[in-house]
Design an enzyme around this catalytic site. Structure first.
Site, PDB file in Angstrom:
ATOM      1  N   LYS A   2      -6.089  44.955  33.182  1.00  0.00           N
ATOM      2  CA  LYS A   2      -5.074  44.270  33.970  1.00  0.00           C
ATOM      3  C   LYS A   2      -4.358  45.275  34.876  1.00  0.00           C
ATOM      4  CE  LYS A   2      -0.894  41.605  33.611  1.00  0.00           C
ATOM      5  NZ  LYS A   2       0.294  41.348  32.819  1.00  0.00           N
ATOM      6  N   ASP A  56     -16.284  32.824  49.863  1.00  0.00           N
ATOM      7  CA  ASP A  56     -17.112  33.630  50.766  1.00  0.00           C
ATOM      8  C   ASP A  56     -17.090  35.107  50.361  1.00  0.00           C
ATOM      9  OD1 ASP A  56     -18.026  31.553  52.360  1.00  0.00           O
ATOM     10  OD2 ASP A  56     -16.163  31.496  53.509  1.00  0.00           O
ATOM     11  N   LYS A  66     -23.236  23.937  61.769  1.00  0.00           N
ATOM     12  CA  LYS A  66     -23.450  24.507  60.426  1.00  0.00           C
ATOM     13  C   LYS A  66     -24.782  24.054  59.843  1.00  0.00           C
ATOM     14  CE  LYS A  66     -19.858  25.632  57.998  1.00  0.00           C
ATOM     15  NZ  LYS A  66     -18.629  25.569  57.215  1.00  0.00           N
ATOM     16  N   LYS A  75     -27.478  26.792  58.635  1.00  0.00           N
ATOM     17  CA  LYS A  75     -27.961  26.882  57.245  1.00  0.00           C
ATOM     18  C   LYS A  75     -29.443  26.525  57.138  1.00  0.00           C
ATOM     19  CE  LYS A  75     -23.765  27.241  55.032  1.00  0.00           C
ATOM     20  NZ  LYS A  75     -23.319  28.109  53.946  1.00  0.00           N
ATOM     21  N   ASN A 127      -9.956  28.407  44.960  1.00  0.00           N
ATOM     22  CA  ASN A 127      -9.541  27.498  46.034  1.00  0.00           C
ATOM     23  C   ASN A 127      -9.194  26.140  45.440  1.00  0.00           C
ATOM     24  OD1 ASN A 127     -11.987  25.761  46.020  1.00  0.00           O
ATOM     25  ND2 ASN A 127     -12.975  27.697  46.554  1.00  0.00           N
ATOM     26  N   PRO A 181     -23.277  36.154  48.126  1.00  0.00           N
ATOM     27  CA  PRO A 181     -24.525  35.601  48.667  1.00  0.00           C
ATOM     28  C   PRO A 181     -24.326  34.139  49.051  1.00  0.00           C
ATOM     29  CG  PRO A 181     -24.678  35.874  46.279  1.00  0.00           C
ATOM     30  CD  PRO A 181     -23.368  36.471  46.691  1.00  0.00           C
ATOM     31  N   ASP A 182     -25.028  33.694  50.079  1.00  0.00           N
ATOM     32  CA  ASP A 182     -24.958  32.286  50.494  1.00  0.00           C
ATOM     33  C   ASP A 182     -26.014  31.516  49.694  1.00  0.00           C
ATOM     34  OD1 ASP A 182     -25.303  29.787  51.802  1.00  0.00           O
ATOM     35  OD2 ASP A 182     -24.324  30.623  53.586  1.00  0.00           O
TER      36      ASP A 182
HETATM   37  N1  CTP Z   1     -22.225  27.608  50.338  1.00  0.00           N
HETATM   38  C1  CTP Z   1     -23.031  28.259  49.424  1.00  0.00           C
HETATM   39  N2  CTP Z   1     -22.820  29.574  49.169  1.00  0.00           N
HETATM   40  C2  CTP Z   1     -21.843  30.259  49.798  1.00  0.00           C
HETATM   41  C3  CTP Z   1     -21.022  29.607  50.729  1.00  0.00           C
HETATM   42  C4  CTP Z   1     -21.231  28.261  50.971  1.00  0.00           C
HETATM   43  O1  CTP Z   1     -23.918  27.630  48.840  1.00  0.00           O
HETATM   44  N3  CTP Z   1     -21.673  31.538  49.516  1.00  0.00           N
HETATM   45  C5  CTP Z   1     -22.497  26.181  50.620  1.00  0.00           C
HETATM   46  C6  CTP Z   1     -21.409  25.227  50.193  1.00  0.00           C
HETATM   47  O2  CTP Z   1     -21.627  24.748  48.878  1.00  0.00           O
HETATM   48  C7  CTP Z   1     -21.534  24.133  51.234  1.00  0.00           C
HETATM   49  C8  CTP Z   1     -21.998  24.850  52.467  1.00  0.00           C
HETATM   50  O3  CTP Z   1     -22.576  26.067  52.022  1.00  0.00           O
HETATM   51  O4  CTP Z   1     -22.554  23.217  50.902  1.00  0.00           O
HETATM   52  C9  CTP Z   1     -20.979  25.140  53.501  1.00  0.00           C
HETATM   53  O5  CTP Z   1     -19.866  25.769  52.960  1.00  0.00           O
HETATM   54  P1  CTP Z   1     -18.657  26.232  53.879  1.00  0.00           P
HETATM   55  O6  CTP Z   1     -17.718  27.044  53.069  1.00  0.00           O
HETATM   56  O7  CTP Z   1     -18.107  25.062  54.624  1.00  0.00           O
HETATM   57  O8  CTP Z   1     -19.430  27.104  54.943  1.00  0.00           O
HETATM   58  P2  CTP Z   1     -19.679  28.608  55.090  1.00  0.00           P
HETATM   59  O9  CTP Z   1     -21.139  28.824  55.093  1.00  0.00           O
HETATM   60  O10 CTP Z   1     -18.911  29.398  54.082  1.00  0.00           O
HETATM   61  O11 CTP Z   1     -19.126  28.838  56.561  1.00  0.00           O
HETATM   62  P3  CTP Z   1     -17.642  29.145  57.099  1.00  0.00           P
HETATM   63  O12 CTP Z   1     -16.787  29.415  55.893  1.00  0.00           O
HETATM   64  O13 CTP Z   1     -17.833  30.300  57.951  1.00  0.00           O
HETATM   65  O14 CTP Z   1     -17.247  27.908  57.827  1.00  0.00           O
END
Ligand code: CTP
Length: 408
Positions: A291, A281, A344, A348, A212, A309-310
């Protein structure tokens, strides 16, 4: 950014080969907006001329305590009265000895002893490794620390004498960062802080991937601001081209899974965790080891996605009874920031969330952010990312000091 605008710095040079770096340092100070008064010991003039330092600082250089150009002959008093800091770079073994004993046998040492108590003395040692490690030098260095003198470095590496080891003066740009940091409040002294930054890169095959537009600038600015505030900083970074802020430990990763693993390996003993990274995500579930080739029939490859994983939510769920780590998230939204940011933060399970509009900030040098906590939201108006990062660090320090469980 003119980080030293309005600051008056006395730059003292004692004798050593590293005097050549002092020329660059003087330029760096003036470019950062400081006015610089150079003072040289007699030994320093054997390594670099006063003329060079005069040209770079735009001011007469003082070398002699009996200088008849000074009308009241009180240079040792006058020069430091309105100074914001004295920086001795290079600081030789002998000059360290002089400082440790309060010697006043030349202009620079007299000036250091005669400086008002509120003027910090910052030194950058430069010497041969054996001279640095000599017990007498180490005793003197300890004395300087006890006396409240700040010591930058020295670094390890190749030395002018051909030997290798500790004793190299820090590079001018590192010293500039250290001097700028010395003017910041040490609101996170003694705290360990982990920060994620940059994009992640999710491989499709060995040469392609999905990423990104995050540049890492905000995360790196937060890391720098945290270090300036006295914290011990670990920066887990996706692929970016930014230099590591001085004194910050960087761990390089590529994918979200690698970022997750690096964070989990070390997050439990951190006081604060700030997730600034733009983590992908999804990853490609069927990434190819080789390749991918174009299909002869023109069909696109059948890529399958699976969720990463989040990282932030996982760390937040591990917060211990003492409230460690205090978790801060970032939210990059494209619309409806006030509502989505507040939602959010709750989703979280974190005490503080920083919201911004993703496509207004990615790659930019400045930004506007909104802080969301349990009391609502606060807007931090548009500013460069380092200024915002410093404000954020100050907001975090206020919140953790209010948090009674953080009290030692
Ligand atoms: N984040 C993380 N791990 C992930 C996704 C996000 O640690 N797999 C953290 C990012 O570093 C940021 C926060 O979560 O601090 C929010 O990231 P964002 O991309 O805005 O939110 P998402 O949880 O991915 O929600 P969405 O994309 O559905 O808005």
């Amino acid at each position: 950014m003119m980080e030293l605008t309005g600051k008056k710095i006395v730059l003292g040079l004692s004798g050593g080969v590293a005097c050549y770096k002092a020329a660059e340092l003087c330029r760096a100070f003036t470019k950062a907006g400081a006015s610089v008064q150079v003072v040289m010991t007699e030994a320093a003039t054997h390594f670099i001329t006063a003329v060079t330092m005069q040209a770079l600082s735009g001011r007469q250089v003082y070398t002699d305590q009996w200088d008849p150009r000074v009308s009241n002959n009180m240079a040792h008093i006058d020069v430091t009265r309105d100074a914001d800091a004295i920086v001795v770079a290079p600081c030789s073994t002998d000059f360290i000895r002089k400082l440790a004993h309060g010697a006043c046998d030349d202009l620079l040492s007299t000036m250091c002893v005669a400086r008002p108590r509120h003027v910090p003395l910052l030194i950058a040692p430069a010497m041969n490794v054996e001279m640095w490690q000599n017990p007498a030098t180490q005793r003197n260095v300890q004395q300087l620390r006890d006396d409240g003198i700040t010591i930058f470095g020295p670094a390890a590496g190749d030395q002018a004498c051909g030997e290798v080891g500790l004793g190299r003066m820090l590079e001018p740009e590192q010293l500039l960062e250290e001097v700028i940091a010395s003017f910041q409040q040490k609101v996170l002294a003694g705290k360990r802080i982990m920060i994620t930054a940059g994009p992640t890169f999710e491989p499709i095959d060995p040469v392609r991937g999905i990423t990104n537009l995050s540049s890492g600038k905000m995360g790196y600015a937060v890391a720098r601001a945290a270090r300036e505030a006295g914290a011990e900083v670990t920066l887990v970074s996706g692929p970016v081209t930014l230099p590591v802020p001085f004194g910050v430990q960087r761990i390089n990763v590529q994918s979200a899974q690698q970022m997750f693993d690096a964070v989990m390996a070390d997050v439990d003993h951190q006081h604060i965790f700030i997730a600034v990274a733009a983590v992908a995500d999804w990853r490609i579930a069927n990434a190819s080891e080789q390749k991918l080739k174009k299909n002869p029939d023109g069909t696109a490859p059948d890529l399958k996605f699976e969720q990463n994983p989040d990282i932030l939510a996982t760390v937040a769920a591990r917060t211990n009874l003492a409230g460690h780590p205090y978790c801060v998230g970032f939210a990059a939204e494209s619309e409806n920031l006030v509502k989505f940011g507040a939602d959010k933060r709750e989703k979280k399970g974190i005490p503080l969330l920083v919201g911004n509009i993703g496509h207004h900030t990615f790659g930019q040098d400045d930004n506007t952010i909104i802080l969301f906590d349990e009391n609502g939201h606060t807007i931090l108006p548009r500013a460069d990312k380092l200024t915002l990062a410093r404000q954020l660090i100050s907001e975090i320090s206020k919140r953790i000091s209010q948090h009674s469980l953080f009290a030692k």
